[in-house]
Write a protein that holds these residues in place. Structure first.
Motif, PDB file in Angstrom:
ATOM      1  N   THR A  79       0.846  -1.188   0.000  1.00 21.65           N
ATOM      2  CA  THR A  79       0.000   0.000   0.000  1.00 21.65           C
ATOM      3  C   THR A  79       0.884   1.242   0.000  1.00 21.65           C
ATOM      4  O   THR A  79       1.800   1.360   0.816  1.00 21.65           O
ATOM      5  N   LEU A  80       0.599   2.154  -0.929  1.00 21.44           N
ATOM      6  CA  LEU A  80       1.368   3.377  -1.097  1.00 21.44           C
ATOM      7  C   LEU A  80       0.478   4.584  -0.807  1.00 21.44           C
ATOM      8  O   LEU A  80      -0.736   4.547  -1.030  1.00 21.44           O
ATOM      9  N   LYS A  81       1.094   5.657  -0.335  1.00 20.91           N
ATOM     10  CA  LYS A  81       0.349   6.908  -0.155  1.00 20.91           C
ATOM     11  C   LYS A  81       1.255   8.070  -0.542  1.00 20.91           C
ATOM     12  O   LYS A  81       2.476   7.941  -0.625  1.00 20.91           O
ATOM     13  N   TRP A  82       0.636   9.232  -0.766  1.00 24.35           N
ATOM     14  CA  TRP A  82       1.390  10.418  -1.129  1.00 24.35           C
ATOM     15  C   TRP A  82       0.544  11.649  -0.834  1.00 24.35           C
ATOM     16  O   TRP A  82      -0.626  11.542  -0.453  1.00 24.35           O
ATOM     17  N   GLU A  83       1.143  12.816  -1.014  1.00 22.73           N
ATOM     18  CA  GLU A  83       0.449  14.072  -0.754  1.00 22.73           C
ATOM     19  C   GLU A  83       0.492  14.945  -2.001  1.00 22.73           C
ATOM     20  O   GLU A  83       1.467  14.926  -2.755  1.00 22.73           O
ATOM     21  N   TYR A  84      -0.611  15.703  -2.180  1.00 21.49           N
ATOM     22  CA  TYR A  84      -0.677  16.630  -3.308  1.00 21.49           C
ATOM     23  C   TYR A  84      -1.814  17.605  -3.052  1.00 21.49           C
ATOM     24  O   TYR A  84      -2.840  17.236  -2.457  1.00 21.49           O
ATOM     25  N   GLU A  85      -1.628  18.834  -3.492  1.00 17.63           N
ATOM     26  CA  GLU A  85      -2.694  19.816  -3.357  1.00 17.63           C
ATOM     27  C   GLU A  85      -3.894  19.395  -4.199  1.00 17.63           C
ATOM     28  O   GLU A  85      -3.738  18.925  -5.331  1.00 17.63           O
ATOM     29  N   VAL A  86      -5.082  19.571  -3.645  1.00 20.25           N
ATOM     30  CA  VAL A  86      -6.298  19.198  -4.358  1.00 20.25           C
ATOM     31  C   VAL A  86      -6.421  20.023  -5.629  1.00 20.25           C
ATOM     32  O   VAL A  86      -6.324  21.249  -5.617  1.00 20.25           O
ATOM     33  N   ASN A  87      -6.595  19.326  -6.754  1.00 16.63           N
ATOM     34  CA  ASN A  87      -6.713  19.990  -8.050  1.00 16.63           C
ATOM     35  C   ASN A  87      -7.523  19.084  -8.968  1.00 16.63           C
ATOM     36  O   ASN A  87      -7.122  17.954  -9.243  1.00 16.63           O
ATOM     37  N   GLU A  88      -8.651  19.574  -9.447  1.00 24.95           N
ATOM     38  CA  GLU A  88      -9.541  18.718 -10.238  1.00 24.95           C
ATOM     39  C   GLU A  88      -8.922  18.294 -11.565  1.00 24.95           C
ATOM     40  O   GLU A  88      -9.363  17.318 -12.190  1.00 24.95           O
ATOM     41  N   ASN A  89      -7.866  18.984 -12.007  1.00 27.27           N
ATOM     42  CA  ASN A  89      -7.242  18.656 -13.285  1.00 27.27           C
ATOM     43  C   ASN A  89      -6.083  17.663 -13.149  1.00 27.27           C
ATOM     44  O   ASN A  89      -5.498  17.266 -14.156  1.00 27.27           O
ATOM     45  N   ILE A  90      -5.757  17.291 -11.929  1.00 25.08           N
ATOM     46  CA  ILE A  90      -4.578  16.447 -11.696  1.00 25.08           C
ATOM     47  C   ILE A  90      -4.979  15.008 -11.387  1.00 25.08           C
ATOM     48  O   ILE A  90      -5.879  14.752 -10.577  1.00 25.08           O
ATOM     49  N   TYR A  91      -4.325  14.073 -12.049  1.00 26.93           N
ATOM     50  CA  TYR A  91      -4.378  12.674 -11.647  1.00 26.93           C
ATOM     51  C   TYR A  91      -2.941  12.141 -11.590  1.00 26.93           C
ATOM     52  O   TYR A  91      -1.987  12.841 -11.942  1.00 26.93           O
ATOM     53  N   PHE A  92      -2.797  10.896 -11.139  1.00 25.14           N
ATOM     54  CA  PHE A  92      -1.470  10.355 -10.883  1.00 25.14           C
ATOM     55  C   PHE A  92      -1.266   9.051 -11.658  1.00 25.14           C
ATOM     56  O   PHE A  92      -2.175   8.236 -11.760  1.00 25.14           O
ATOM     57  N   GLU A  93      -0.063   8.886 -12.177  1.00 24.37           N
ATOM     58  CA  GLU A  93       0.350   7.644 -12.815  1.00 24.37           C
ATOM     59  C   GLU A  93       1.369   6.956 -11.920  1.00 24.37           C
ATOM     60  O   GLU A  93       2.330   7.583 -11.468  1.00 24.37           O
ATOM     61  N   ILE A  94       1.140   5.662 -11.660  1.00 23.54           N
ATOM     62  CA  ILE A  94       2.077   4.881 -10.853  1.00 23.54           C
ATOM     63  C   ILE A  94       2.607   3.737 -11.721  1.00 23.54           C
ATOM     64  O   ILE A  94       1.842   3.022 -12.373  1.00 23.54           O
ATOM     65  N   PHE A  95       3.919   3.581 -11.695  1.00 22.98           N
ATOM     66  CA  PHE A  95       4.604   2.559 -12.471  1.00 22.98           C
ATOM     67  C   PHE A  95       5.300   1.584 -11.523  1.00 22.98           C
ATOM     68  O   PHE A  95       5.846   1.996 -10.496  1.00 22.98           O
ATOM     69  N   ARG A  96       5.261   0.310 -11.874  1.00 25.53           N
ATOM     70  CA  ARG A  96       5.892  -0.726 -11.048  1.00 25.53           C
ATOM     71  C   ARG A  96       6.877  -1.517 -11.899  1.00 25.53           C
ATOM     72  O   ARG A  96       6.560  -1.941 -13.009  1.00 25.53           O
ATOM     73  N   SER A  97       8.078  -1.730 -11.341  1.00 23.87           N
ATOM     74  CA  SER A  97       9.097  -2.531 -12.009  1.00 23.87           C
ATOM     75  C   SER A  97       9.627  -3.565 -11.027  1.00 23.87           C
ATOM     76  O   SER A  97       9.458  -3.436  -9.815  1.00 23.87           O
ATOM     77  N   ILE A  98      10.310  -4.574 -11.553  1.00 29.31           N
ATOM     78  CA  ILE A  98      10.934  -5.585 -10.701  1.00 29.31           C
ATOM     79  C   ILE A  98      12.451  -5.456 -10.713  1.00 29.31           C
ATOM     80  O   ILE A  98      13.147  -6.271 -10.116  1.00 29.31           O
ATOM     81  N   LYS A  99      12.944  -4.415 -11.400  1.00 30.67           N
ATOM     82  CA  LYS A  99      14.364  -4.108 -11.385  1.00 30.67           C
ATOM     83  C   LYS A  99      14.548  -2.616 -11.188  1.00 30.67           C
ATOM     84  O   LYS A  99      13.687  -1.814 -11.559  1.00 30.67           O
ATOM     85  N   ASP A 100      15.685  -2.260 -10.633  1.00 28.99           N
ATOM     86  CA  ASP A 100      16.025  -0.849 -10.498  1.00 28.99           C
ATOM     87  C   ASP A 100      16.354  -0.269 -11.873  1.00 28.99           C
ATOM     88  O   ASP A 100      16.754  -0.985 -12.789  1.00 28.99           O
ATOM     89  N   LYS A 101      16.173   1.044 -12.003  1.00 31.56           N
ATOM     90  CA  LYS A 101      16.528   1.773 -13.231  1.00 31.56           C
ATOM     91  C   LYS A 101      15.803   1.199 -14.447  1.00 31.56           C
ATOM     92  O   LYS A 101      16.398   0.952 -15.487  1.00 31.56           O
ATOM     93  N   GLN A 102      14.503   0.993 -14.291  1.00 33.82           N
ATOM     94  CA  GLN A 102      13.699   0.471 -15.382  1.00 33.82           C
ATOM     95  C   GLN A 102      12.775   1.545 -15.937  1.00 33.82           C
ATOM     96  O   GLN A 102      12.504   2.567 -15.297  1.00 33.82           O
TER      97      GLN A 102
END
Length: 861
Positions: free
Chosen positions: A318-341
């Motif tokens: 489970t991941l969490k983060w902080e960001y100012e509320v903005n209706e135009n903003i969404y987030f992309e999360i990427f997952r890798s199984i190696k570093d520097k991918q």
């Protein structure tokens, strides 16, 4: 001179011709003159050349080293490709409508022409030095980290002072005059590797993830074209770092900057190798152009803050983060199984407006790397990346984990033509392959696995080697590197070449690494299959596993080397103990099997209760008849040190005469259920055990097993905590509307055939040992020193110390490992004392279970 390669005049003529043909999209201009008074040309490309300088820009430099012709050739082809495809490629139109490309095709025209016409190996410019020698290494003549030397004959002589050369002054002045530059790429040869900029410190910088990801995404574009893999290596102490390069100068101005080393030779076969290099790098450059707008300083999408982990399981994070509320903003999360991918659509795991994400269906005891950026849905502009999170999922309930490192005494290389092979052990890199000087070279890796239980069953394993340098792997697409498990019964002296060459290999592991897969700066893994894991376990002698690494054994005619260099972690040539060869194991152990017999059995119908009898079916009125079983768990070992790994219920039916469609289900129920018919009818079922069985199946197989699923095993483990009773009910069902006087009886008298609850369990701690205490952080001898007191617990194995300059490391893998062991102090040997950072101290046992961390924040005075 090499045919097909073009001269500086050739390229200049090409660019002037293109300017005539595409006046709205290309401009060529001189930004200065060389020592020999050649013009230093810069190309500007944009959708509208009149507004080019107000858009964020990609800055490309090529052939600053005279003999590295690839930068010049690639610039010609890149410019030509853009202009020929601009009107038909909608994506190019979008990128060049938003961004600009600046290209200096050849930053060292004098040296380049001298290399073409006189001495191909020439590297420097053509300045005449005061002592009569020629040349300054232009990529050591910039100001950041400039190192003044007097050895003018050296290939890396950086000049009498920073920016002493007209070529570097021209580059400096142009960049300073164009603050719209957001990404800088400096093209060199050789090595097939990206070298992102550094700040001469041991800590990662806040934009290390941005630079690594830019390089990784460019590398993925390359791989898609040619299957060639590129490394990524941001230099850090104790590695020797170059100073005075353009890369660090651009980076000091807030520009995302990297060197790109292309190919395996400075001047390669144009038709066979260089043409492919050019083809694979054009999409990589287009990707970099695409990212240029995302780092524009005047319209910046804010970076995500406080990206961290809130929970880690064996199959979820489970991941969490902080960001100012903005209706135009969404987030992309990427997952890798190696570093520097890479971070692209293939490993994009979510787009979300939430500030939390639960990633599920992960593999136990596996490293995962998470990257996040914000996206403005109106403009489609993306933020820089937040510093990457690294996490390792927990082991499953039946698993243990070990990381074993190569021991110095038994790890080194042996070369055919050298007579000092014993001196290569424990103090040098691992050279594997073949060259004219060493001849054939093998590496031997010895790993002590004393802590691996003798009854261990290895479920997965991987050998990991860190590639320190691949410059000596000079032949494209030639040879492969393999790792073999050594039969130690046939092994002689591991420091003797003949003995190493002639020893028996029991099994080669994983997939061979091809020459085009060799990289620098990214760990290489050999993943073992199930059969290979068995061979690995069986190969152990005197608590030791021995592996041999081998590469090509012959050279092509006219070629002198095909040699790979892997880090050993020890000695002055290594990057430190964290870079030792390592063996990662996930294993379980053979379980203890305990058979429990019922504490109580009874059959319950609407009319009566019968003890010590098992029947299930339908009575004369069609009402269901149930059987109930109770078992007691008190004979099992203590909960805190015991893990139930498997359970199943055995029932044996008596003779069956039914032909009707009746099926029987075994249910896990609350042991406090009242023993009356109404309570049974209204019972709450915890879980069905296994699958139902039909009367017809019972005719063919008297013995039936009902296997616990994962959820049932979790509940059974929880019941063990209080050594409570557990209860089950056998329920009949039928698709027929009315069944009467139909039932099946089950054995209760015979010791062999009576009901059994069979439980497999292992000795395993469920909880970590206590945290460390008396933690302190001080400066001693200009180094940061951490000290603590270990817990007094017989199951305490050690302490692990993690450093993270960006956030509190809540995972035992989220950051740089400084120490693991039983000492009660450690130093951050290369840590900068003027940079704030966090340290986390975890304790661990033999599972390992890691304690909650003790977090220390270091703030410089």
């Amino acid at each position: 001179m090499k045919r097909l390669y073009r001269s500086y005049k050739d390229s200049t003529d090409i660019f002037f011709d293109l300017q005539k043909k595409y006046p709205n999209n290309l401009k060529i201009e001189s930004i200065g003159q060389t020592w020999e008074k050649r013009e230093i040309y810069l190309i500007t490309i944009s959708k509208n050349i009149q507004t080019a300088h107000i858009k964020p820009a990609l800055f490309y430099t090529g052939t600053i080293h005279a003999r590295e012709w690839i930068g010049h050739e690639l610039a010609i082809e890149f410019v030509t490709y853009i202009l020929k495809n601009l009107e038909t490629d909608p994506m190019l139109q979008i990128y060049l409508n938003e961004s600009t490309v600046y290209i200096v095709p050849c930053a060292n025209p004098d040296g380049f022409e001298y290399s073409r016409n006189h001495f191909s190996f020439w590297r420097k410019n053509r300045r005449q030095n005061a002592d009569g020698t020629y040349g300054v290494d232009l990529n050591r003549n910039f100001s950041i980290g400039f190192n003044k030397t007097t050895t003018t004959t050296s290939n890396v002589y950086g000049g009498c002072e920073a920016f002493s050369e007209p070529e570097t002054k021209a580059l400096r002045d142009f960049v300073l005059a164009h603050p719209n530059i957001t990404i800088a790429l400096d093209y060199h040869s050789q090595g097939n590797v990206f070298f992102p900029a550094h700040d001469f410190r041991h800590e990662d910088t806040f934009d290390t993830t941005d630079m690594n990801t830019l390089c990784a995404n460019m590398a993925e574009e390359i791989r898609k074209i040619s299957a060639r893999e590129y490394g990524i290596h941001q230099g850090k102490p104790p590695a020797k770092l170059i100073g005075g390069s353009g890369r660090e100068f651009y980076y000091s101005l807030g520009i995302i900057a990297t060197v790109v080393e292309v190919g395996t030779r400075n001047i390669s076969d144009y038709m066979q190798d260089l043409s492919e290099n050019i083809k694979e790098h054009i999409p990589a450059l287009i990707y970099a152009l695409k990212e240029t707008d995302n780092y524009a300083k005047d319209r910046f999408v804010k970076r995500v803050e406080e990206f961290n982990i809130t929970h880690i399981g064996s199959n979820h994070v489970t991941l969490k983060w902080e960001y100012e509320v903005n209706e135009n903003i969404y987030f992309e999360i990427f997952r890798s199984i190696k570093d520097k991918q890479f971070c692209n659509s293939s490993n994009l795991i979510t787009k979300t407006k939430s500030l939390e994400f639960n990633d599920i269906n992960l593999t136990s005891n596996k490293n995962y790397y998470y990257n996040i950026r914000a996206v403005n849905k109106k403009t489609n502009q993306k933020s820089p990346f937040c510093p990457q999170i690294k996490v390792r999922t927990l082991v499953e309930y039946d698993e243990f984990s070990r990381t074993y490192y190569a021991n110095a005494k038994g790890t080194g290389y042996v070369a055919e033509n050298l007579n000092n092979n014993p001196k290569h052990f424990g103090v040098n890199s691992l050279f594997v392959g073949v060259d004219d000087d060493k001849g054939i070279s093998y590496a031997i890796i010895s790993i002590n696995v004393k802590s691996l239980p003798t009854n261990a069953i290895i479920k997965s394993a991987s050998l990991n080697l860190y590639p320190i340098n691949r410059v000596s792997t000079t032949i494209e697409k030639y040879g492969e590197w393999n790792v073999g498990i050594v039969n130690q019964d046939t092994m002689g002296d591991i420091t003797n070449f003949e003995d190493v060459e002639n020893l028996q290999i029991l099994q080669y592991i994983g997939q061979a690494t091809q020459s085009f897969q060799l990289t620098q700066g990214i760990w290489r893994s050999w993943e073992l299959s199930g059969l290979e894991c068995i061979t690995l376990k069986n190969s152990i002698r005197k608590d030791t596993i021995v592996l041999r690494v081998e590469g090509p054994k012959e050279l092509k005619i006219g070629r002198t080397k095909q040699m790979m260099q892997w880090d050993i972690g020890y000695g002055k040539f290594g990057f430190g103990l964290n870079y030792r060869p390592r063996l990662e194991l996930t294993f379980t152990v053979e379980p203890t099997i305990t058979t429990l017999y019922p504490k109580e059995i009874f059959t319950l119908s609407k009319a009566e209760i019968k003890k010590d009898e098992i029947s299930a079916g339908f009575d004369e009125k069609g009402n269901k008849i149930y059987s109930i079983f109770e078992f007691n768990l008190s004979s099992l070992p203590p909960y805190n040190d015991t893990m139930i790994t498997k359970a199943y219920f055995e029932l044996n039916s008596t003779k069956i005469y039914l032909k009707d469609d009746i099926r029987f289900h075994l249910e896990f129920i609350d042991e406090h259920l009242e023993k009356n018919y109404e309570s049974v009818i209204n019972r709450e079922v915890i879980q069905n055990i296994g699958y139902d069985v039909s009367a017809n199946e019972l005719k063919n197989n008297q013995t039936q097993y009902f296997i616990f699923d994962s959820f049932s095993e979790i509940v059974l483990n929880e019941k063990l905590k209080n050594k409570s009773d557990v209860a089950f009910i056998l329920k009949p069902t039928s698709a027929l509307k009315s069944l009467k006087n139909k039932k099946v009886s089950w054995e209760t008298k015979s010791a062999n055939l009576e009901p059994k609850l069979i439980i497999e369990h292992i000795v395993k701690r469920r909880f970590p040992v206590e945290k460390v205490s008396n933690v302190s952080l001080i400066i001693e001898n200009n180094k940061i020193k951490l000290s603590w007191t270990n817990p007094k617990n017989e199951d305490f194995i050690g302490v692990k110390v993690i450093k993270n300059p960006f956030r509190k490391p809540l995972s035992s893998h989220d950051g740089q490992k400084l120490y693991a062991g039983v000492d009660e102090y450690t130093f951050d040997d290369f840590g900068a004392i003027d940079i704030s950072k966090y340290y986390a101290i975890f304790t661990y046992d033999n599972v390992p279970n890691y304690s909650e961390p003790i977090i220390l924040e270091y703030l410089p005075k």
